[in-house]
Design an enzyme around this catalytic site. Structure first.
Site, PDB file in Angstrom:
ATOM      1  N   CYS A 115      27.207  43.892  39.196  1.00 11.10           N
ATOM      2  CA  CYS A 115      27.562  45.319  39.147  1.00 11.10           C
ATOM      3  C   CYS A 115      26.654  46.109  38.210  1.00 11.10           C
ATOM      4  O   CYS A 115      26.490  47.314  38.369  1.00 11.10           O
ATOM      5  CB  CYS A 115      29.016  45.485  38.734  1.00 11.10           C
ATOM      6  SG  CYS A 115      30.125  44.773  39.949  1.00 11.10           S
ATOM      7  N   HIS A 261      29.505  53.087  37.588  1.00 12.56           N
ATOM      8  CA  HIS A 261      29.558  52.091  38.657  1.00 12.56           C
ATOM      9  C   HIS A 261      30.948  52.170  39.287  1.00 12.56           C
ATOM     10  O   HIS A 261      31.955  52.226  38.571  1.00 12.56           O
ATOM     11  CB  HIS A 261      29.295  50.700  38.082  1.00 12.56           C
ATOM     12  CG  HIS A 261      29.801  49.604  38.966  1.00 12.56           C
ATOM     13  ND1 HIS A 261      29.419  49.487  40.278  1.00 12.56           N
ATOM     14  CD2 HIS A 261      30.696  48.595  38.732  1.00 12.56           C
ATOM     15  CE1 HIS A 261      30.051  48.448  40.818  1.00 12.56           C
ATOM     16  NE2 HIS A 261      30.834  47.902  39.907  1.00 12.56           N
ATOM     17  N   ASN A 291      33.851  48.976  46.296  1.00 10.55           N
ATOM     18  CA  ASN A 291      32.904  48.596  45.246  1.00 10.55           C
ATOM     19  C   ASN A 291      31.697  47.931  45.922  1.00 10.55           C
ATOM     20  O   ASN A 291      31.831  46.837  46.473  1.00 10.55           O
ATOM     21  CB  ASN A 291      33.609  47.635  44.275  1.00 10.55           C
ATOM     22  CG  ASN A 291      32.709  47.131  43.162  1.00 10.55           C
ATOM     23  OD1 ASN A 291      31.490  47.179  43.275  1.00 10.55           O
ATOM     24  ND2 ASN A 291      33.312  46.630  42.099  1.00 10.55           N
TER      25      ASN A 291
HETATM   26  N1  COA Z   1      47.450  43.450  48.299  1.00 15.87           N
HETATM   27  C1  COA Z   1      48.732  43.279  47.926  1.00 15.87           C
HETATM   28  N2  COA Z   1      49.087  42.580  46.835  1.00 15.87           N
HETATM   29  C2  COA Z   1      48.111  42.042  46.085  1.00 15.87           C
HETATM   30  C3  COA Z   1      46.753  42.169  46.437  1.00 15.87           C
HETATM   31  C4  COA Z   1      46.437  42.921  47.590  1.00 15.87           C
HETATM   32  N3  COA Z   1      45.167  43.117  47.991  1.00 15.87           N
HETATM   33  N4  COA Z   1      46.012  41.524  45.496  1.00 15.87           N
HETATM   34  C5  COA Z   1      46.861  41.001  44.613  1.00 15.87           C
HETATM   35  N5  COA Z   1      48.133  41.313  44.961  1.00 15.87           N
HETATM   36  C6  COA Z   1      49.382  40.970  44.293  1.00 15.87           C
HETATM   37  C7  COA Z   1      49.256  39.786  43.363  1.00 15.87           C
HETATM   38  O1  COA Z   1      49.397  38.588  44.100  1.00 15.87           O
HETATM   39  C8  COA Z   1      50.400  40.018  42.404  1.00 15.87           C
HETATM   40  O2  COA Z   1      51.582  39.619  43.010  1.00 15.87           O
HETATM   41  P1  COA Z   1      52.776  38.954  42.128  1.00 15.87           P
HETATM   42  O3  COA Z   1      53.189  40.010  41.163  1.00 15.87           O
HETATM   43  O4  COA Z   1      53.793  38.642  43.161  1.00 15.87           O
HETATM   44  O5  COA Z   1      52.155  37.753  41.489  1.00 15.87           O
HETATM   45  C9  COA Z   1      50.454  41.546  42.274  1.00 15.87           C
HETATM   46  O6  COA Z   1      49.756  42.057  43.428  1.00 15.87           O
HETATM   47  C10 COA Z   1      49.806  42.080  41.028  1.00 15.87           C
HETATM   48  O7  COA Z   1      48.552  41.449  40.872  1.00 15.87           O
HETATM   49  P2  COA Z   1      47.606  41.784  39.668  1.00 15.87           P
HETATM   50  O8  COA Z   1      46.363  40.972  39.800  1.00 15.87           O
HETATM   51  O9  COA Z   1      48.385  41.700  38.390  1.00 15.87           O
HETATM   52  O10 COA Z   1      47.318  43.329  39.955  1.00 15.87           O
HETATM   53  P3  COA Z   1      46.540  44.362  39.086  1.00 15.87           P
HETATM   54  O11 COA Z   1      47.420  45.500  38.797  1.00 15.87           O
HETATM   55  O12 COA Z   1      45.815  43.743  37.948  1.00 15.87           O
HETATM   56  O13 COA Z   1      45.448  44.885  40.122  1.00 15.87           O
HETATM   57  C11 COA Z   1      43.116  44.622  40.543  1.00 15.87           C
HETATM   58  C12 COA Z   1      44.492  43.985  40.613  1.00 15.87           C
HETATM   59  C13 COA Z   1      42.089  43.605  41.026  1.00 15.87           C
HETATM   60  C14 COA Z   1      43.086  45.848  41.433  1.00 15.87           C
HETATM   61  C15 COA Z   1      42.849  45.044  39.067  1.00 15.87           C
HETATM   62  O14 COA Z   1      43.090  43.977  38.196  1.00 15.87           O
HETATM   63  C16 COA Z   1      41.478  45.542  38.855  1.00 15.87           C
HETATM   64  O15 COA Z   1      41.085  46.550  39.393  1.00 15.87           O
HETATM   65  N6  COA Z   1      40.692  44.846  38.015  1.00 15.87           N
HETATM   66  C17 COA Z   1      39.313  45.210  37.807  1.00 15.87           C
HETATM   67  C18 COA Z   1      38.534  44.665  38.950  1.00 15.87           C
HETATM   68  C19 COA Z   1      37.154  45.221  39.028  1.00 15.87           C
HETATM   69  O16 COA Z   1      36.889  46.334  38.667  1.00 15.87           O
HETATM   70  N7  COA Z   1      36.258  44.377  39.508  1.00 15.87           N
HETATM   71  C20 COA Z   1      34.921  44.723  39.692  1.00 15.87           C
HETATM   72  C21 COA Z   1      34.243  44.627  38.400  1.00 15.87           C
HETATM   73  S1  COA Z   1      32.707  45.292  38.539  1.00 15.87           S
END
Ligand code: COA
Length: 334
Positions: A115, A261, A291
Site C-alpha cells: 500500500c 492511500h 482498496n
Molecule cells: N462481511 C460480513 N461479516 C464479516 C466480514 C464481511 N466481509 N468480514 C468479517 N466479518 C465478521 C467477522 O467474522 C466478525 O464476526 P464475529 O463478530 O461473529 O466474529 C465481525 O464481522 C467483526 O469482525 P472484525 O474483524 O472485528 O471487524 P472490524 O470492525 O475490525 O472490521 C475491517 C474489519 C477489515 C473492515 C477493519 O478491521 C479494517 O478496516 N481494518 C483495516 C484494514 C485495512 O485498512 N487494510 C488495508 C491496509 S492498507
C-alpha cells in the site's frame, strides 16, 4: 541539485464492476456490513479473457500519463513499477511495461512495498531526478488483486476490501517552482505477517502447502489482522504527515489537498478529523474502487486533477500505510 515534478497523470480501471450485492451472492457478507466498516460500494475486477494483467493495466495508465506529460515514450529514462500482485514471480512487471510500451531498452525497477508502494516509487524516482542522473521517470502503481483473493466466506474480511486498477505519473526535472518538496519512508518488519501472503514463496513452496492440507488460514491467500492494521494505520498516517509538514515548515492549514492511500474510508475520515480538514481538502474514491493498494494514490490523484481539484501552487499531501508494515508521505507543490 535538481527538483522533480509530476508532469502527467493517468489511470485505468477494468470495466467489470463488482458491487457489494454481487459479493453477497458468493459469500456470507452484506452491502450494509461492507459500507459501514469500509465505505466501499463497489470495486473493479479483471474478467478472465479481457486482456488485462497487472502490467497491462499499468501500460494503459502510463500511455495517458505520457501523453499528458507531452513527452515521447523514448524520452523515458527509467520505469519504477509498484505492485504486490505482479504478473510473474519473476521477472518484475516493469520490464513488461517497457516491452509493451515499445521502448527498446531502459532501466526498470520493481518496488514491493504494497500500500505504500507508490510513495516509495515516487521517492525513488525523485532521487534519480534530483541527482541529475535521469530527466523523465515513469512511475506506475498497479494491482490485479482479484486473481488471488479467497472469494469464499473464509476470506471475506480481506476479499471485500480489495479491487483492481492502475495509476501512473510521469516525473520530470522541474523547470519552474512546482516540485516534490519531500518524501519520508518507514518500515517495521516486526508486523510483516499481520498483512501478508506467505506462499508460494521460497519459504513456503506449493508441495509444503499441499502437504499441510490446511482447511483454514490457507497461506496462499492474503492474511490480515484487520484491527491491528487499523490501529497502526491511524497512528502512522498522522505521524508521517506531520513529519513531512515539519520538514517543510508547513502547517496543517497549508494543506490544499490530502490524498490518503484508500485503505478504508474510516481511516481517511479519522485522519481528516485529526488534521481538521474540510471535505473539499481530502480526496476519497474508495467508495467506487475499493482498496487498490499501490494504485490507489495515483488513481485518486489522477481523478482529483481531472476534476480540477489540483491547482498550480497547491500544497498536495500524499500519505500511505500498509503491509510490512510500511508507511510514507510525499509533499509536493503543484
Ligand atoms: N462481511 C460480513 N461479516 C464479516 C466480514 C464481511 N466481509 N468480514 C468479517 N466479518 C465478521 C467477522 O467474522 C466478525 O464476526 P464475529 O463478530 O461473529 O466474529 C465481525 O464481522 C467483526 O469482525 P472484525 O474483524 O472485528 O471487524 P472490524 O470492525 O475490525 O472490521 C475491517 C474489519 C477489515 C473492515 C477493519 O478491521 C479494517 O478496516 N481494518 C483495516 C484494514 C485495512 O485498512 N487494510 C488495508 C491496509 S492498507
Amino acid at each position: 541539485m535538481y527538483s522533480s515534478k509530476i508532469k502527467g497523470l493517468g489511470k485505468y480501471v477494468p470495466e467489470n464492476i463488482v458491487t457489494n450485492k454481487d459479493l453477497s451472492e458468493i459469500m456470507d457478507t452484506s452491502d450494509e456490513w461492507i459500507q459501514e466498516r469500509t465505505g466501499i460500494k463497489e470495486r473493479r475486477h479483471i474478467k478472465k479473457g479481457d486482456g488485462n494483467s497487472c502490467a497491462k493495466m499499468g501500460v494503459k495508465a502510463a500511455k495517458i500519463a505520457i501523453e499528458r506529460a507531452e513527452i515521447d515514450k523514448d524520452d523515458i529514462d527509467l520505469i519504477v513499477f509498484a505492485t504486490l500482485s505482479p504478473d510473474y514471480y519473476f521477472p518484475g512487471s516493469g520490464v513488461i511495461v517497457q516491452d509493451v510500451l515499445g521502448i527498446e531498452t531502459c532501466p526498470a525497477i520493481d518496488v514491493r512495498n504494497q500500500c505504500s508502494g507508490f510513495i516509495y516509487a515516487i521517492s525513488v524516482a525523485d532521487q534519480f531526478i534530483k541527482t541529475g542522473m535521469y530527466k523523465n521517470v515513469l512511475v506506475i502503481g498497479s494491482e490485479n488483486h482479484s486473481g488471488g483473493l479467497d472469494m469464499t466466506t473464509r476470506g471475506r474480511n480481506v476479499s471485500v476490501i480489495f479491487g483492481d486498477g492502475a495509476g501512473a505519473a510521469v516525473l520530470s526535472r522541474s523547470e519552474d517552482d512546482s516540485k516534490i518538496l519531500s518524501t519520508h519512508l518507514h518500515s517495521q518488519g516486526q508486523y510483516s505477517k499481520e498483512l501478508s501472503l506467505i506462499g508460494p514463496s521460497t519459504q513456503h513452496w506449493v508441495p509444503e502447502i499441499i502437504a499441510e492440507n490446511p482447511q483454514e488460514n490457507i497461506p496462499y491467500y492474503p492474511y490480515m489482522d484487520g484491527q491491528l492494521v487499523f490501529k497502526h494505520a491511524v497512528v502512522r498516517f498522522s505521524e508521517v504527515i506531520n513529519e513531512g509538514l515539519d520538514a517543510n515548515d508547513l502547517k496543517k492549514e497549508d494543506i490544499n489537498l490530502l490524498i490518503p492511500h484508500q485503505a478504508n474510508l474510516r481511516i481517511s475520515q479519522f485522519i481528516q478529523k485529526k488534521f481538521q480538514l474540510s471535505d473539499d481538502r481530502v480526496y476519497n474514491n474508495i467508495q467506487r474502487y475499493g482498496n487498490t493498494t499501490a494504485a490507489s494514490i495515483p488513481i485518486a490523484l489522477t481523478e482529483a486533477w481531472e476534476e480540477g481539484k489540483v491547482k498550480k501552487g497547491d500544497v498536495i499531501v500524499l500519505a500511505a500505510f500498509g503491509s510490512g508494515f510500511t508507511w510514507g508521505s510525499c509533499i509536493l507543490k503543484w
